[in-house]
Design an enzyme around this catalytic site. Structure first.
Site, PDB file in Angstrom:
ATOM      1  CG  HIS A 123      -2.088  -0.958   1.047  1.00 28.66           C
ATOM      2  ND1 HIS A 123      -3.222  -0.915   1.807  1.00 28.66           N
ATOM      3  CD2 HIS A 123      -2.255  -2.023   0.213  1.00 28.66           C
ATOM      4  CE1 HIS A 123      -4.041  -1.894   1.471  1.00 28.66           C
ATOM      5  NE2 HIS A 123      -3.459  -2.585   0.497  1.00 28.66           N
ATOM      6  CD  GLU A 161     -14.648   4.316   0.248  1.00 26.27           C
ATOM      7  OE1 GLU A 161     -15.046   3.794   1.296  1.00 26.27           O
ATOM      8  OE2 GLU A 161     -14.138   5.463   0.203  1.00 26.27           O
ATOM      9  CE1 TYR A 172     -13.818  12.079   0.119  1.00 22.04           C
ATOM     10  CE2 TYR A 172     -11.979  13.092   1.270  1.00 22.04           C
ATOM     11  CZ  TYR A 172     -12.999  13.175   0.355  1.00 22.04           C
ATOM     12  OH  TYR A 172     -13.213  14.348  -0.331  1.00 22.04           O
ATOM     13  CE1 TYR A 198      -9.173  -8.388   0.777  1.00 22.60           C
ATOM     14  CE2 TYR A 198      -7.751  -7.269   2.340  1.00 22.60           C
ATOM     15  CZ  TYR A 198      -8.442  -7.281   1.149  1.00 22.60           C
ATOM     16  OH  TYR A 198      -8.417  -6.172   0.335  1.00 22.60           O
TER      17      TYR A 198
END
Length: 430
Positions: free
Chosen positions: A204, A300, A310, A321
Site C-alpha cells: 500500500h 471507492e 473519507y 479478508y
C-alpha cells in the site's frame, strides 16, 4: 483388519496429509503476504467463473448504499465500433504512463525500476533511460508513477514516485529529474518529498501523481495495509492514507487546509484513505476524483475536497479478508462524520490507474471515466452525470490482463498498461 495393517494405513494417511500441506505451501506466492488482496494474486481468488457484471450479486449483503446511485449502476454498452491493438508485449509490470510527445509515452517498469519510451505508432521500445532512482521493489514497491511538468517543453522535468528505503523502513517518495535532449538519461535527479513515517512493510504505497492548474502536485499514498499502522490514515501527523498537495520543490502548498494547524502536517489535503492508485480531474467541473482499493469489496470512487475525512479504517463498504466486518460493520460514512463515496464496487473491481476521457474522438465517451481493473481483469467505463454514476461497462474482459494504468492520448486513443507487460490501444475503428 489387523493391528499392523491399521498402523500402516494411518502412517500413509498422515504422510499424504503432510505432503499435501507442503505442496500448498511451496506454490507461487503473491506479492502481498498479509490480509490484503488489493494488488496481488489473492485478488484473483475472486471466483473467476462467476458472473462479474454490474448485475451480479453483492459479496457483502449486510450493507445498504447511502443513496440509490452509490453502487451497482446499470450496464451500458459502447455503440462505436472499436479497434483493439496490443502495441507492445513483453515488458515488466508497467505501473505508470505519461504521453510526453505525440503518441510517445514514458512508461515505468515497477520491479526493474526502469523508465522506457514507448512509441505507439511503430511499437518500438527504447533502452532504459539512465538516472532513475534506487528503489525498494519488494511486494508492491518499485518504480511507480510518472508525469511531466506543465512546462516540460522548456524545463524537460520528469516527476516519478517510488518506494524508497529509509532507516526505519520504506516510504512513498517523489523525485524529479531533467530528461536529456537525447532522451537517454534523467539528469540531476533529486528526491523532493517522502511520505513519512517510514514503515517496515511492502504494501500500500499509493503513489499516483498529477499536476493541478496552478502547477502544483497532488500525490496519493496508501496506509501501508497492516493493522495497526493502517489506523494512521486517520492521523494528521502522518502522511499515510492521504491525498497530499505539494509544490514542485516538495513544499506544502500554502492554501492547504491544515496549514495553520500546529498538530497537523502541512502537506495533507484529505485523509482517511486506504490505498489510492487512480487520480484525475473531471474535464468539465475540474473536481479531483480518486479511486481507492477497498478490502474485500468496497472499492471507492471519491471526489476530493480539502480537509475532508473519507473514513478508512473506521468505516467501509467492504469486509476484512478474514471474512469479518470492518470495525463491527459500520458502513454509513456520513452518519459517522465522514464523506460518502460517490460510488463503490461490490463485487470488487480492484481499481488501479484511471483517466477521464477528455476528447471528442469517441463522442459517447466524452467525460466518461476509465479505470484499470486488476481482479477481475478488465477496464471499467463509468458514465458520470451530475457527480452520480449512471452507467457502467466492462471492456477487454477476455484479455486476461491486470490493467494497471490508463491514459487518453491527444488523438483520443485509450491506452492501458498491464501487469503482464503489455500496452493496449483502444480507438474508434477507421
Amino acid at each position: 483388519m489387523t493391528k499392523v495393517s491399521w498402523s500402516r494405513l494411518m502412517f500413509f494417511t498422515m504422510l499424504m496429509f503432510v505432503l499435501t500441506l507442503a505442496a500448498c505451501g511451496n506454490g507461487d506466492t503473491s506479492d502481498e503476504e498479509s490480509t490484503d488482496n488489493s494488488d496481488t494474486d489473492t485478488e484473483e481468488s475472486v471466483d473467476e467463473g462467476a458472473d462479474e457484471s454490474a448485475e451480479s450479486e453483492p459479496k457483502v449483503t449486510e450493507f445498504e448504499p447511502a443513496f440509490p446511485e452509490q453502487t451497482r449502476a446499470p450496464e451500458v454498452e459502447t455503440e462505436t465500433e472499436l479497434d483493439v491493438e496490443v502495441v507492445v508485449e513483453g515488458l515488466d509490470v508497467s505501473w505508470g504512463m505519461e504521453e510526453f510527445d505525440t503518441n510517445r509515452l514514458l512508461v515505468t517498469q515497477r520491479d526493474s525500476a526502469e523508465l522506457l519510451i514507448v512509441d505507439l505508432e511503430d511499437g518500438s521500445v527504447s533502452d532504459p533511460i539512465e538516472g532513475t532512482p534506487e528503489v525498494n521493489n519488494e511486494g508492491q514497491g518499485g518504480l511507480l508513477d510518472v508525469t511531466i511538468a506543465p512546462d516540460f517543453d522548456e524545463s524537460r522535468l520528469v516527476f516519478m514516485t517510488f518506494a524508497q528505503d529509509l532507516e526505519d523502513g520504506t516510504v512513498t517518495a517523489v523525485g524529479k529529474g531533467v530528461l536529456s535532449e537525447d532522451e537517454a538519461s534523467l539528469e540531476d535527479f533529486e528526491v523532493i518529498f517522502q511520505a513519512e513515517p517510514a514503515y517496515d512493510g511492502d504494501l500500500h504505497y499509493g503513489g499516483r501523481i498529477i499536476f493541478d492548474d496552478e502547477d502544483n502536485l497532488f500525490l496519493t499514498t496508501g496506509e501501508r495495509s497492516d493493522d495497526p499502522i493502517r489506523e494512521r490514515a486517520q492521523d494528521l501527523d502522518a502522511y499515510l492514507g492521504k491525498v497530499i498537495h505539494i509544490t514542485q520543490d516538495g513544499e506544502a502548498v500554502d492554501t492547504n487546509p491544515f496549514i495553520e494547524d500546529e498538530d497537523a502536517l502541512d502537506g495533507i489535503y484529505s485523509y482517511g484513505h486506504r490505498n489510492i492508485q487512480g487520480v484525475d480531474f473531471h474535464p468539465e467541473t475540474g473536481d479531483l476524483w480518486i479511486v481507492e482499493f477497498g478490502p474485500q469489496a468496497g472499492d471507492e470512487l471519491n471526489i476530493i475536497e480539502p480537509g475532508n475525512n473519507y473514513g478508512w479504517p473506521i468505516v467501509s463498504y467492504g469486509i476484512e479478508y478474514t471474512g469479518e466486518l470492518v470495525n463491527d460493520g459500520i458502513s454509513e460514512h456520513e452518519a459517522q462524520g465522514f464523506v460518502e463515496p460517490r460510488y463503490y464496487w461490490d463485487p470488487t473491481s480492484a481499481p488501479s490507474g484511471m483517466s477521464f476521457y477528455d476528447n471528442d474522438a469517441i463522442p459517447e465517451w466524452e467525460n466518461n471515466l476509465f479505470i484499470g481493473g486488476l481482479a477481475p481483469s478488465y477496464i471499467v467505463r463509468v458514465v458520470v452525470e451530475d457527480d452520480l454514476i449512471v452507467g457502467e461497462e466492462r471492456l477487454l474482459t477476455d484479455e486476461g490482463e491486470r490493467f494497471r494504468d490508463i491514459l487518453v492520448t491527444e488523438d483520443g486513443a485509450l491506452i492501458a498498461s498491464t501487469d503482464g507487460g503489455s500496452i493496449y490501444k483502444v480507438a474508434a475503428a477507421n
